[in-house]
Scaffold this motif. Structure first.
Motif, PDB file in Angstrom:
ATOM      1  N   ALA A  30       0.843  -1.210   0.000  1.00 41.17           N
ATOM      2  CA  ALA A  30       0.000   0.000   0.000  1.00 41.17           C
ATOM      3  C   ALA A  30       0.867   1.245   0.000  1.00 41.17           C
ATOM      4  O   ALA A  30       1.932   1.275   0.614  1.00 41.17           O
ATOM      5  N   SER A  60      -6.062  13.033   0.673  1.00 42.32           N
ATOM      6  CA  SER A  60      -5.101  11.935   0.624  1.00 42.32           C
ATOM      7  C   SER A  60      -5.453  10.966  -0.492  1.00 42.32           C
ATOM      8  O   SER A  60      -6.555  11.014  -1.052  1.00 42.32           O
ATOM      9  N   HIS A 102       0.413   5.254   0.897  1.00 44.14           N
ATOM     10  CA  HIS A 102      -0.437   6.269   1.516  1.00 44.14           C
ATOM     11  C   HIS A 102       0.185   7.626   1.195  1.00 44.14           C
ATOM     12  O   HIS A 102       1.261   7.951   1.681  1.00 44.14           O
ATOM     13  N   THR A 106      -4.745   6.651  -1.267  1.00 38.50           N
ATOM     14  CA  THR A 106      -4.201   5.370  -0.843  1.00 38.50           C
ATOM     15  C   THR A 106      -4.343   4.408  -2.009  1.00 38.50           C
ATOM     16  O   THR A 106      -5.449   4.210  -2.517  1.00 38.50           O
ATOM     17  N   SER A 127      -3.609   0.519  -2.943  1.00 35.07           N
ATOM     18  CA  SER A 127      -3.248  -0.757  -2.341  1.00 35.07           C
ATOM     19  C   SER A 127      -3.380  -1.877  -3.359  1.00 35.07           C
ATOM     20  O   SER A 127      -4.252  -1.855  -4.222  1.00 35.07           O
TER      21      SER A 127
END
Length: 165
Positions: free
Chosen positions: A18, A83, A20, A85, A87
């Protein structure tokens, strides 16, 4: 630009990788609120001082200034928690983005995902599969985006998925 490890930004687990990516905010919301409150007190004290010596318009303009500054602070605060993310797990590449409090998620099958590095310095990384596309990397410095794209492509290949293109 030299890389020191295979994964520079990724959090690697047993079955998942992942990334971030978030904004670099050096001031907490509480500190930001305290700063605004202090500015209000100072500006209003100055405005009241001028009011007492007969310059009555200064207090009105101080109020307008504080309203404009408050509006600017609110706009900033809406985007402070933005943000992304990305993954990679269970044969799926999942992109989650939060922009101004709105959250969206897109899933792609890893076998069909293509990671396109930015063509120009200011461009974002493109994740493309089955005619759908999402741009990622807006919280990464432009000169590091090609490195991040390469890392994402290598992670896809290491999991046995995705074309190299």
């Amino acid at each position: 630009m030299q890389e020191t490890s295979a994964t520079r930004w990724a959090c690697v687990g047993d079955q998942a990788v992942a990334w971030h990516l978030r904004r670099n905010c050096s001031v907490t919301p509480r500190q930001f609120g305290a700063l605004y409150a202090t500015l209000c007190l100072v500006s209003l004290a100055i405005g009241l001082g001028f009011w007492m010596i007969g310059a009555r318009l200064v207090l009105g303009f101080a109020g307008l200034e504080l309203l404009a500054l408050g509006a600017a602070f609110l706009v900033h605060a809406r985007h402070a928690a933005d943000s992304e993310t990305i993954s990679l797990r269970d044969g799926r590449l999942v992109v989650e983005r939060e922009i101004a409090g709105r959250r969206e998620q897109m899933e792609f099958g890893c076998a069909h995902v293509r990671i396109a590095p930015p063509a120009r310095v200011q461009d974002l990384i493109q994740v493309v599969a089955h005619g759908r596309r999402v741009d990622v990397g807006r919280h990464v410095r432009p000169e590091w985006r090609p490195v991040l794209a390469g890392e994402m492509r290598r992670a896809l290949l290491a999991m046995g998925h995705g074309p190299l293109r």
